[in-house]
Every structure is written in C-alpha cells, then in structure tokens.
Design an enzyme around this catalytic site. Structure first.
Site, PDB file in Angstrom:
ATOM      1  N   ASP A   6       0.819  -1.227   0.000  1.00  0.00           N
ATOM      2  CA  ASP A   6       0.000   0.000   0.000  1.00  0.00           C
ATOM      3  C   ASP A   6       0.845   1.265   0.000  1.00  0.00           C
ATOM      4  O   ASP A   6       0.319   2.373   0.080  1.00  0.00           O
ATOM      5  CB  ASP A   6      -0.954   0.003   1.202  1.00  0.00           C
ATOM      6  CG  ASP A   6      -0.215   0.023   2.529  1.00  0.00           C
ATOM      7  OD1 ASP A   6       1.044  -0.024   2.521  1.00  0.00           O
ATOM      8  OD2 ASP A   6      -0.873   0.104   3.582  1.00  0.00           O
ATOM      9  N   GLY A   7       2.200   1.115  -0.040  1.00  0.00           N
ATOM     10  CA  GLY A   7       3.075   2.289  -0.139  1.00  0.00           C
ATOM     11  C   GLY A   7       3.691   2.722   1.178  1.00  0.00           C
ATOM     12  O   GLY A   7       4.534   3.618   1.201  1.00  0.00           O
ATOM     13  N   GLU A   8       3.310   2.081   2.285  1.00  0.00           N
ATOM     14  CA  GLU A   8       3.878   2.502   3.577  1.00  0.00           C
ATOM     15  C   GLU A   8       5.296   1.947   3.753  1.00  0.00           C
ATOM     16  O   GLU A   8       5.614   0.857   3.279  1.00  0.00           O
ATOM     17  CB  GLU A   8       2.982   2.017   4.721  1.00  0.00           C
ATOM     18  CG  GLU A   8       1.663   2.775   4.768  1.00  0.00           C
ATOM     19  CD  GLU A   8       0.804   2.393   5.963  1.00  0.00           C
ATOM     20  OE1 GLU A   8       1.205   1.526   6.769  1.00  0.00           O
ATOM     21  OE2 GLU A   8      -0.293   2.982   6.076  1.00  0.00           O
ATOM     22  N   ARG A  68      14.083  24.616  -0.661  1.00  0.00           N
ATOM     23  CA  ARG A  68      13.768  25.792  -1.483  1.00  0.00           C
ATOM     24  C   ARG A  68      12.452  26.437  -1.052  1.00  0.00           C
ATOM     25  O   ARG A  68      12.160  27.542  -1.458  1.00  0.00           O
ATOM     26  CB  ARG A  68      13.733  25.408  -2.973  1.00  0.00           C
ATOM     27  CG  ARG A  68      15.137  25.211  -3.548  1.00  0.00           C
ATOM     28  CD  ARG A  68      15.106  24.836  -5.012  1.00  0.00           C
ATOM     29  NE  ARG A  68      14.644  23.478  -5.228  1.00  0.00           N
ATOM     30  CZ  ARG A  68      14.485  22.918  -6.430  1.00  0.00           C
ATOM     31  NH1 ARG A  68      14.740  23.619  -7.504  1.00  0.00           N
ATOM     32  NH2 ARG A  68      14.082  21.670  -6.534  1.00  0.00           N
ATOM     33  N   HIS A 111      20.141  25.139  -0.446  1.00  0.00           N
ATOM     34  CA  HIS A 111      19.848  26.204  -1.414  1.00  0.00           C
ATOM     35  C   HIS A 111      20.106  27.590  -0.820  1.00  0.00           C
ATOM     36  O   HIS A 111      20.714  28.446  -1.466  1.00  0.00           O
ATOM     37  CB  HIS A 111      18.410  26.074  -1.907  1.00  0.00           C
ATOM     38  CG  HIS A 111      18.033  27.140  -2.861  1.00  0.00           C
ATOM     39  ND1 HIS A 111      18.685  27.311  -4.069  1.00  0.00           N
ATOM     40  CD2 HIS A 111      17.099  28.115  -2.786  1.00  0.00           C
ATOM     41  CE1 HIS A 111      18.153  28.345  -4.691  1.00  0.00           C
ATOM     42  NE2 HIS A 111      17.195  28.853  -3.939  1.00  0.00           N
ATOM     43  N   ASP A 154      22.442  32.424 -11.728  1.00  0.00           N
ATOM     44  CA  ASP A 154      21.651  33.510 -11.134  1.00  0.00           C
ATOM     45  C   ASP A 154      22.448  34.071  -9.965  1.00  0.00           C
ATOM     46  O   ASP A 154      23.443  33.477  -9.532  1.00  0.00           O
ATOM     47  CB  ASP A 154      20.245  33.052 -10.709  1.00  0.00           C
ATOM     48  CG  ASP A 154      20.263  31.909  -9.718  1.00  0.00           C
ATOM     49  OD1 ASP A 154      21.113  31.908  -8.815  1.00  0.00           O
ATOM     50  OD2 ASP A 154      19.432  30.991  -9.852  1.00  0.00           O
ATOM     51  N   LYS A 179      18.488  36.367 -13.272  1.00  0.00           N
ATOM     52  CA  LYS A 179      17.367  35.438 -13.529  1.00  0.00           C
ATOM     53  C   LYS A 179      16.120  35.967 -12.828  1.00  0.00           C
ATOM     54  O   LYS A 179      16.160  36.262 -11.642  1.00  0.00           O
ATOM     55  CB  LYS A 179      17.700  34.034 -13.028  1.00  0.00           C
ATOM     56  CG  LYS A 179      16.621  33.003 -13.319  1.00  0.00           C
ATOM     57  CD  LYS A 179      17.103  31.573 -13.093  1.00  0.00           C
ATOM     58  CE  LYS A 179      16.755  31.049 -11.728  1.00  0.00           C
ATOM     59  NZ  LYS A 179      17.070  29.628 -11.551  1.00  0.00           N
ATOM     60  N   ARG A 207      12.112  35.138 -11.893  1.00  0.00           N
ATOM     61  CA  ARG A 207      11.146  34.040 -11.833  1.00  0.00           C
ATOM     62  C   ARG A 207       9.748  34.595 -11.589  1.00  0.00           C
ATOM     63  O   ARG A 207       9.553  35.438 -10.709  1.00  0.00           O
ATOM     64  CB  ARG A 207      11.513  33.063 -10.706  1.00  0.00           C
ATOM     65  CG  ARG A 207      10.596  31.849 -10.614  1.00  0.00           C
ATOM     66  CD  ARG A 207      10.966  30.964  -9.424  1.00  0.00           C
ATOM     67  NE  ARG A 207      12.283  30.383  -9.550  1.00  0.00           N
ATOM     68  CZ  ARG A 207      12.555  29.249 -10.202  1.00  0.00           C
ATOM     69  NH1 ARG A 207      11.579  28.580 -10.772  1.00  0.00           N
ATOM     70  NH2 ARG A 207      13.789  28.777 -10.266  1.00  0.00           N
ATOM     71  N   ASP A 210      25.940  25.586 -10.149  1.00  0.00           N
ATOM     72  CA  ASP A 210      24.685  25.855  -9.450  1.00  0.00           C
ATOM     73  C   ASP A 210      24.596  24.893  -8.264  1.00  0.00           C
ATOM     74  O   ASP A 210      25.312  23.881  -8.216  1.00  0.00           O
ATOM     75  CB  ASP A 210      23.494  25.656 -10.403  1.00  0.00           C
ATOM     76  CG  ASP A 210      22.300  26.543 -10.027  1.00  0.00           C
ATOM     77  OD1 ASP A 210      22.299  27.099  -8.908  1.00  0.00           O
ATOM     78  OD2 ASP A 210      21.375  26.658 -10.851  1.00  0.00           O
TER      79      ASP A 210
HETATM   80  C1  R5P Z   1      17.294  28.019  -8.031  1.00  0.00           C
HETATM   81  O1  R5P Z   1      17.475  29.194  -7.747  1.00  0.00           O
HETATM   82  C2  R5P Z   1      18.380  26.987  -7.967  1.00  0.00           C
HETATM   83  O2  R5P Z   1      19.599  27.516  -7.549  1.00  0.00           O
HETATM   84  C3  R5P Z   1      18.567  26.311  -9.304  1.00  0.00           C
HETATM   85  O3  R5P Z   1      19.041  27.251 -10.245  1.00  0.00           O
HETATM   86  C4  R5P Z   1      17.289  25.726  -9.789  1.00  0.00           C
HETATM   87  O4  R5P Z   1      16.674  24.987  -8.789  1.00  0.00           O
HETATM   88  C5  R5P Z   1      17.512  24.863 -11.002  1.00  0.00           C
HETATM   89  O5  R5P Z   1      16.284  24.391 -11.449  1.00  0.00           O
HETATM   90  P1  R5P Z   1      16.081  23.939 -12.954  1.00  0.00           P
HETATM   91  O6  R5P Z   1      17.152  22.960 -13.271  1.00  0.00           O
HETATM   92  O7  R5P Z   1      14.706  23.342 -12.952  1.00  0.00           O
HETATM   93  O8  R5P Z   1      16.148  25.167 -13.791  1.00  0.00           O
END
Ligand code: R5P
Length: 294
Positions: A34-36, A93, A127, A166, A189, A191, A216
């Site tokens: 059942d996923g548990e 995040r 992050h 970014d 960047k 968003r 990143d």
């Molecule tokens: C966001 O600010 C993180 O540092 C990454 O740049 C981000 O999570 C990367 O996500 P994706 O690969 O979906 O662009």
C-alpha cells in the site's frame, strides 16, 4: 559513534563508514504494497551516538519518512544522540512565504525530524542558509563546490571561467573560482512566482574563446542550465560545462542540457546519478571525525 547508511544513500553511507573507520549498522527496509515504509535496525545502538546518512531527493517524501523512522528506531533501541546526514535536503527551497497563504515547508519538515528524535543535522550546499535558520535544533551546511572545481582542475580546466546562472548562486561560483583561478560572473534570472517560469539575461561576460563551467547548487529540470548555455554560446564561449552539488536531473533534463551544447554534467553523489562523479564521502567523513574529536 556508529553509522547507518540509509536506503537512499547506501553507497555513500558505506563509503563514509569506511573512510571514517566507524562501525556500520545496517537497516532492513521495505515498502508495503500500500506504499507505507518499514525499517528495522539490525545492530546494537545501546548508549551510542549514531549518524544516519540518508539523502532526501526523489522520492522526497518516502526518503524523509524513512529517515524519520530510522531516527526514531535508533532512539527506541538505545541511541543517545542521533545526527542526520542529509546530503540533499528536500523542501529547502520552500524556505519562506513567497505568496500569501503558503506555509514554510522546510520548517515543518525540520519539526518532523526533531519529533522523530534527530538531535543535529548536517547537509550539503543547502539552497539558502536561511532554510537552516528555521530549524529548532543545530543544523549546519557543508560545501562540495571546492571538490567539484578540483575535479575540473584534474581534467585540465584550471583557469576556466566560473559562471553562476543567477545571483543566488554567485557564492557557489566564487567558491569554484577560488580553486580554478579564472574569471567569475553571474546571470540575472527573474522568476514568475505564479507560473514558475524564469528568464535569464546578461551583459557581456567576457567569456569569448573561454572554457566556462556553470556552477549551481541544484540542477532540476535543467531549464536554468539550458538558458545559461544559450547565452554563453551567443557570447562566444569555447566550451560550456555544467556542475552542481545536487544533480536531481528530473525527466529528460540530462538530454536537454547535452542537446544545448553542454560538454559534460558533473554532480555529486548527494543524488545518485550517472553524473555523480564527485563523492561527498571524504567531506562528510572529515566532518564526522572533527565532530568526534571536538
Ligand atoms: C534556483 O534558484 C536553484 O539555484 C537552481 O538554479 C534551480 O533549482 C535549477 O532548477 P532547474 O534545473 O529546474 O532550472
């Protein structure tokens, strides 16, 4: 101290145990129809300090529940202190209220881990450090970026340009630049918080004819890297590489990135993937050694 390699980080946990000379305790686990989740500690933890190595990448919720259950089982079976080594910290995040009505999900995750009996957490390239500030128990962050940059140095890319896709990742690119000794820069960047769509822009980075490594913390869908690679190629970069601590690489992300003209993707074993060419084992075992001697 004893070490438990969790189901999601079995290989990394075993490497850390071997490098740090810590006794390994195994855990039996299964997922019911059942996923548990089910876990059972297969060793003696009476009066022990225990380090559990369990990443919480996809499937995040299963991996988080296993971590919580192993921690609780460790305490129930006599452990006096439980350290969670969480190479990739899920939900990090979601570390603040971006839109009205939202929850700070990482704080809820931390509360759940504390309730399960975790006394301390160690993660890698979270992050943003502010995620750890929401924890009500000690939580600290290590960085794998110098080891990833060293991988490129060994491959002959000393002096490569380190690019952050970014501004939030600029500290990552700067850590890499310390090792590579070349240039450093970042893209802008933006968003859209409602649609999640991003757009990157840049002035002239001065990368014409250069080898550029995009650094990143996370590569998820690959969209950020694909956008950055496009700008770098337009600006005349000779070769473009992509590097990250956490290669989530969801869906066809790896193919999309390679199709965008990126020569190679390099990540760590925080998320076990084909591109996990740099192991976190020595970084984490050194931290555990320091913890024991301190
Ligand atoms: C966001 O600010 C993180 O540092 C990454 O740049 C981000 O999570 C990367 O996500 P994706 O690969 O979906 O662009």
């Amino acid at each position: 101290m004893k070490i438990i390699p969790g189901p999601a980080s079995k290989d990394l946990g075993e490497k850390i145990a071997a490098l740090s000379g810590l006794e390994k305790v195994t855990v039996a686990y299964k997922i019911f129809p059942d996923g548990e989740n089910y876990v059972r500690i297969e060793g003696n933890l009476q009066n022990e300090h225990v380090a559990i190595v369990q990443t919480t990448s996809v499937p995040q919720d299963t991996n988080l529940m296993q971590l919580a259950f192993i921690a609780a089982a460790a305490k129930r079976n006599g452990a006096v202190r439980v350290i969670a080594i969480i190479p990739y910290l899920a939900y990090a995040r979601q570390d603040k209220v971006f839109l009205p009505g939202e929850n700070i999900n990482i704080q809820t995750v931390a509360g759940m881990l504390k309730a399960a009996g975790i006394d301390e957490a160690i993660t890698v390239n979270v992050h943003a450090e502010r995620a750890l500030a929401t924890f009500s128990f000690p939580a600290r962050n290590l960085t794998a970026i110098p080891s990833i940059a060293e991988y490129f140095v060994q491959r002959g890319f000393k002096k490569a340009f380190a690019l952050a896709p970014d501004k939030g990742a600029l500290y990552v690119a700067e850590q890499a630049q310390q090792v590579l000794g070349g240039g450093v820069g970042y893209l802008e960047k933006q968003r859209d918080r409602n649609t999640g769509e991003t757009a990157q822009t840049s002035k002239n980075l001065g990368v014409k004819g250069q080898e550029v490594i995009i650094f990143d913390d996370i590569i998820s869908t690959g969209g950020t890297i694909v956008g950055a690679a496009k700008i770098l190629h337009e600006q005349g970069a000779k070769q473009v590489f992509a590097a990250c601590a956490h290669p989530l690489l969801i869906g066809d992300a790896e193919k999309r990135i390679l199709d965008a003209g990126v020569e190679e993707i390099v990540g760590t074993d925080s998320v076990p993937r084909r591109v996990s060419k740099v192991s976190l084992a020595s970084l984490i075992s050194n931290e555990l050694k320091a913890e024991q001697s301190g």
